[in-house]
Design a protein around this motif. Structure first.
Motif, PDB file in Angstrom:
ATOM      1  N   PRO A 249       0.807  -1.222   0.000  1.00 54.74           N
ATOM      2  CA  PRO A 249       0.000   0.000   0.000  1.00 54.74           C
ATOM      3  C   PRO A 249       0.843   1.277   0.000  1.00 54.74           C
ATOM      4  N   GLU A 250       2.112   1.159   0.379  1.00 48.87           N
ATOM      5  CA  GLU A 250       2.984   2.326   0.440  1.00 48.87           C
ATOM      6  C   GLU A 250       3.732   2.563  -0.866  1.00 48.87           C
ATOM      7  N   LEU A 251       3.466   1.757  -1.900  1.00 48.65           N
ATOM      8  CA  LEU A 251       4.273   1.797  -3.112  1.00 48.65           C
ATOM      9  C   LEU A 251       4.230   3.159  -3.800  1.00 48.65           C
ATOM     10  N   ARG A 252       3.052   3.712  -4.000  1.00 46.13           N
ATOM     11  CA  ARG A 252       2.967   5.018  -4.668  1.00 46.13           C
ATOM     12  C   ARG A 252       3.658   6.100  -3.846  1.00 46.13           C
ATOM     13  N   ALA A 302       9.747  -7.557  -8.816  1.00 51.33           N
ATOM     14  CA  ALA A 302      10.738  -7.123  -7.834  1.00 51.33           C
ATOM     15  C   ALA A 302      10.835  -5.605  -7.739  1.00 51.33           C
ATOM     16  N   LEU A 303      10.125  -4.885  -8.582  1.00 56.46           N
ATOM     17  CA  LEU A 303      10.202  -3.426  -8.547  1.00 56.46           C
ATOM     18  C   LEU A 303       9.658  -2.816  -7.248  1.00 56.46           C
ATOM     19  N   PRO A 304       8.530  -3.309  -6.688  1.00 54.96           N
ATOM     20  CA  PRO A 304       8.072  -2.707  -5.424  1.00 54.96           C
ATOM     21  C   PRO A 304       9.136  -2.733  -4.341  1.00 54.96           C
ATOM     22  N   ALA A 305       9.827  -3.859  -4.173  1.00 49.30           N
ATOM     23  CA  ALA A 305      10.880  -3.950  -3.157  1.00 49.30           C
ATOM     24  C   ALA A 305      12.059  -3.054  -3.522  1.00 49.30           C
ATOM     25  N   ALA A 306      12.388  -2.983  -4.818  1.00 51.29           N
ATOM     26  CA  ALA A 306      13.520  -2.162  -5.248  1.00 51.29           C
ATOM     27  C   ALA A 306      13.221  -0.679  -5.052  1.00 51.29           C
ATOM     28  N   ILE A 307      12.005  -0.267  -5.367  1.00 49.51           N
ATOM     29  CA  ILE A 307      11.618   1.131  -5.177  1.00 49.51           C
ATOM     30  C   ILE A 307      11.620   1.488  -3.695  1.00 49.51           C
ATOM     31  N   HIS A 308      11.111   0.579  -2.866  1.00 52.97           N
ATOM     32  CA  HIS A 308      11.101   0.830  -1.416  1.00 52.97           C
ATOM     33  C   HIS A 308      12.523   0.961  -0.878  1.00 52.97           C
ATOM     34  N   ALA A 311      13.874   4.361  -1.944  1.00 55.66           N
ATOM     35  CA  ALA A 311      13.206   5.504  -1.326  1.00 55.66           C
ATOM     36  C   ALA A 311      13.457   5.590   0.172  1.00 55.66           C
ATOM     37  N   SER A 312      13.462   4.457   0.860  1.00 54.79           N
ATOM     38  CA  SER A 312      13.532   4.452   2.323  1.00 54.79           C
ATOM     39  C   SER A 312      14.923   4.200   2.884  1.00 54.79           C
ATOM     40  N   GLU A 313      15.770   3.532   2.106  1.00 58.71           N
ATOM     41  CA  GLU A 313      17.094   3.167   2.616  1.00 58.71           C
ATOM     42  C   GLU A 313      18.231   3.726   1.777  1.00 58.71           C
ATOM     43  N   ALA A 314      17.892   4.503   0.741  1.00 60.69           N
ATOM     44  CA  ALA A 314      18.906   5.023  -0.196  1.00 60.69           C
ATOM     45  C   ALA A 314      19.741   3.884  -0.781  1.00 60.69           C
ATOM     46  N   ASN A 315      19.129   2.701  -0.917  1.00 67.54           N
ATOM     47  CA  ASN A 315      19.798   1.531  -1.470  1.00 67.54           C
ATOM     48  C   ASN A 315      19.326   1.352  -2.913  1.00 67.54           C
ATOM     49  N   PHE A 316      20.169   1.745  -3.857  1.00 65.39           N
ATOM     50  CA  PHE A 316      19.792   1.698  -5.265  1.00 65.39           C
ATOM     51  C   PHE A 316      20.286   0.425  -5.957  1.00 65.39           C
ATOM     52  N   ALA A 317      20.994  -0.422  -5.239  1.00 66.26           N
ATOM     53  CA  ALA A 317      21.528  -1.637  -5.853  1.00 66.26           C
ATOM     54  C   ALA A 317      20.430  -2.538  -6.434  1.00 66.26           C
ATOM     55  N   PRO A 318      19.309  -2.783  -5.721  1.00 66.91           N
ATOM     56  CA  PRO A 318      18.265  -3.636  -6.322  1.00 66.91           C
ATOM     57  C   PRO A 318      17.697  -3.056  -7.616  1.00 66.91           C
ATOM     58  N   LEU A 319      17.485  -1.746  -7.647  1.00 65.40           N
ATOM     59  CA  LEU A 319      16.900  -1.122  -8.835  1.00 65.40           C
ATOM     60  C   LEU A 319      17.838  -1.233 -10.024  1.00 65.40           C
ATOM     61  N   THR A 470      -5.080 -16.512 -21.244  1.00 67.15           N
ATOM     62  CA  THR A 470      -5.615 -15.225 -20.794  1.00 67.15           C
ATOM     63  C   THR A 470      -5.942 -15.213 -19.310  1.00 67.15           C
ATOM     64  N   ARG A 471      -6.079 -16.387 -18.692  1.00 66.53           N
ATOM     65  CA  ARG A 471      -6.406 -16.438 -17.265  1.00 66.53           C
ATOM     66  C   ARG A 471      -5.166 -16.491 -16.369  1.00 66.53           C
ATOM     67  N   ILE A 472      -3.969 -16.502 -16.962  1.00 65.33           N
ATOM     68  CA  ILE A 472      -2.745 -16.577 -16.163  1.00 65.33           C
ATOM     69  C   ILE A 472      -2.569 -15.272 -15.383  1.00 65.33           C
ATOM     70  N   PRO A 473      -2.359 -15.344 -14.066  1.00 65.96           N
ATOM     71  CA  PRO A 473      -2.259 -14.132 -13.250  1.00 65.96           C
ATOM     72  C   PRO A 473      -0.876 -13.492 -13.335  1.00 65.96           C
ATOM     73  N   ARG A 474      -0.800 -12.276 -12.851  1.00 65.68           N
ATOM     74  CA  ARG A 474       0.480 -11.568 -12.746  1.00 65.68           C
ATOM     75  C   ARG A 474       1.313 -12.209 -11.633  1.00 65.68           C
ATOM     76  N   PRO A 475       2.634 -12.314 -11.812  1.00 70.01           N
ATOM     77  CA  PRO A 475       3.474 -12.837 -10.714  1.00 70.01           C
ATOM     78  C   PRO A 475       3.323 -11.984  -9.451  1.00 70.01           C
ATOM     79  N   VAL A 476       3.300 -12.639  -8.305  1.00 70.83           N
ATOM     80  CA  VAL A 476       3.170 -11.902  -7.047  1.00 70.83           C
ATOM     81  C   VAL A 476       4.442 -11.118  -6.798  1.00 70.83           C
ATOM     82  N   ALA A 477       4.318 -10.063  -6.009  1.00 71.97           N
ATOM     83  CA  ALA A 477       5.461  -9.204  -5.737  1.00 71.97           C
ATOM     84  C   ALA A 477       6.535  -9.954  -4.950  1.00 71.97           C
ATOM     85  N   PHE A 478       7.777  -9.706  -5.313  1.00 72.25           N
ATOM     86  CA  PHE A 478       8.915 -10.316  -4.630  1.00 72.25           C
ATOM     87  C   PHE A 478       9.049  -9.748  -3.219  1.00 72.25           C
TER      88      PHE A 478
END
Length: 485
Positions: A249-252, A302-308, A311-319, A470-478
């Motif tokens: 919920p904090e992603l945006r 993996a983008l939600p974790a990389a963005i977090h 933004a929160s730890e100044a850790n840009f290595a995942p991104l 068409t029914r295949i879901p999006r991969p869950v967030a890492f």
């Protein structure tokens, strides 16, 4: 997307090296990286400029994977690679598993489009081992592009404006010449990404020489690529935020916090070399870093974790690690000289005419970059009819990924309507809602494509039932693994 190596090896081990029954010219045994058995290769000399048949010549190289069955069908399958700038022959090992059933009774043909692979290549130096800042920083990119252009213009086929003669139209004329050389009565076209634009142009130029067409991740001829990058990239990013709103919920808020913190100095390790480096990160650099992972839902997860982390730890290595992971395979690298020869001729001059509104975050960074490159890049001539999509003369299967940041369903729908004008039964547009750039690797799509091409009658080729994909879901967030305290 990558395929298990054992699948490619198993298929290649089953290939039988037999002479083409319909070949009008000899082919010679050859080997291709990733395929352990001998295949068949050939080349065809073509004029660089068709208006000067006695002028500079280029060799167009092609690979034939012979059909397994002796009673094979005469209509070969031709793969049209993406990019623009991708070598069809270099991606053969990755694509074979998707087309294995078709290869039972049909030859598979991979042609290095002029400017790629071994066909008068317009390669720029590989920058994958450069520092992260050099890879992504716009000014450094521009310097490398200018240096590459100057080098390419010294080649026999680059001198005196030779870079103008690598347009899609000229390339499709080469493809037709190869078809005649191999005495293939009709192709079954399979085009991916930019290869869809190539397929549409081949259909326009040689409508009677195509039996069936599959276009996956559609880039229409009238699409202004640099401008649409922003619009479509923004839509894919917004969809990512919506898809993970419940679990993150904090992603945006993290995203806005990250953008507000820029520019800033960061320290990261180069993902391939492991060397630590410090450099300044600005907004454009972050936007370029986010775009690549959006192409593949497995990476985008993996983008939600990389963005977090950024933004929160100044850790840009995942991104930046995700950015390097995208397209890191040698077979996926583009001949950037050919890339710019195509885009500068067919798209760049129309940027000002584009009706695509820039994305709120991506803005006009891509359009500005291409406009800058194309000021100095030699531009080929493009006929007005190139941008017109005539009705399809034969069945066409159009595929789109709903999460695609480059060629989303809006482009596929536009092309499907144009191709189906007057005969809508000849065209089917299938949208896999949670797929990214390229639908063919998803689930059952390879079997669906087989049924479409293998159908004996046009009336039986369409429609195809795609519910299994068409029914295949999006991969869950890492979710990063936290070490126990």
């Amino acid at each position: 997307m990558p395929f298990p190596a054992r699948r490619a090896l198993a298929l290649a081990a089953a290939l039988v090296l037999a002479p083409l029954a319909h070949a009008a010219a000899p082919l010679k045994p050859c080997r291709v990286d990733g395929i352990p058995t001998e295949l068949q290769c050939g080349s065809l000399e073509r004029p660089l400029d068709p208006a000067r048949p006695d002028g500079v010549k280029v060799d167009i190289h092609y690979l034939v994977v012979p059909a397994l069955a002796r009673n094979k069908q005469p209509d070969a399958v031709l793969l049209l690679a993406g990019g623009p700038g991708q070598s069809a022959i270099k991606v053969a090992a990755r694509v074979l598993p998707r087309l294995s059933r078709l290869n039972n009774r049909r030859d598979l043909v991979f042609i290095d489009q002029r400017g790629t692979g071994k066909s008068a290549p317009l390669d720029c130096p590989d920058d994958s081992k450069l520092s992260v800042a050099e890879q992504l920083e716009p000014a450094a990119q521009m310097r490398r592009i200018d240096e590459c252009r100057a080098t390419l213009e010294k080649l026999p086929y680059g001198k005196d404006g030779g870079l103008r003669f690598f347009t899609t139209t000229l390339a499709m004329q080469d493809m037709e010449a190869v078809r005649e050389r191999l005495s293939v009565p009709q192709w079954n076209l399979v085009g991916a990404s930019y290869g869809t634009r190539a397929a549409v142009e081949y259909l326009r130029l040689f409508p009677t020489k195509v039996r069936r067409t599959v276009i996956d991740g559609v880039a229409p001829p009238d699409m202004v690529l640099p401008a649409s990058f922003s619009t479509d990239g923004q839509a894919a990013l917004d969809k990512l935020f919506e898809a993970h709103a419940k679990t993150h919920p904090e992603l945006r808020a993290d995203w806005q916090k990250l953008l507000a913190s820029l520019p800033r100095s960061v320290s990261v390790q180069q993902p391939l070399t492991g060397v630590a480096e410090r450099f300044s990160v600005d907004r454009d650099l972050v936007m370029r870093s986010v775009r690549g992972p959006l192409y593949q839902p497995a990476l985008a997860a993996a983008l939600p974790a990389a963005i977090h982390a950024a933004a929160s730890e100044a850790n840009f290595a995942p991104l930046f690690g995700l950015t390097t992971a995208f397209g890191s395979s040698p077979s996926m690298r583009l001949a950037m000289g050919m890339h710019f020869s195509v885009i500068c001729a067919e798209d760049a001059s129309r940027i000002a005419e584009s009706k695509d509104a820039p994305g709120a975050d991506f803005r006009t960074v891509d359009a500005e970059m291409y406009a800058r490159v194309c000021k100095a890049w030699p531009r080929g001539d493009v006929a007005p009819d190139f941008y017109k999509i005539p009705p399809a003369p034969s069945p066409v299967l159009v595929l789109s990924g709903g999460a695609d940041p480059a060629t989303p369903p809006r482009h596929g729908e536009h092309v499907a309507q144009a191709l189906g004008a007057g005969h809508p039964e000849r065209v089917q547009h299938i949208v896999v809602a949670e797929a990214g750039h390229g639908v063919m690797p998803v689930g059952c799509m390879r079997d669906l494509i087989f049924r479409f091409i293998d159908a004996k009658r046009d009336a039986a080729a369409l429609p195809q039932d795609a519910a299994c994909a068409t029914r295949i879901p999006r991969p869950v967030a890492f979710q990063p693994v936290q070490a126990a305290k």
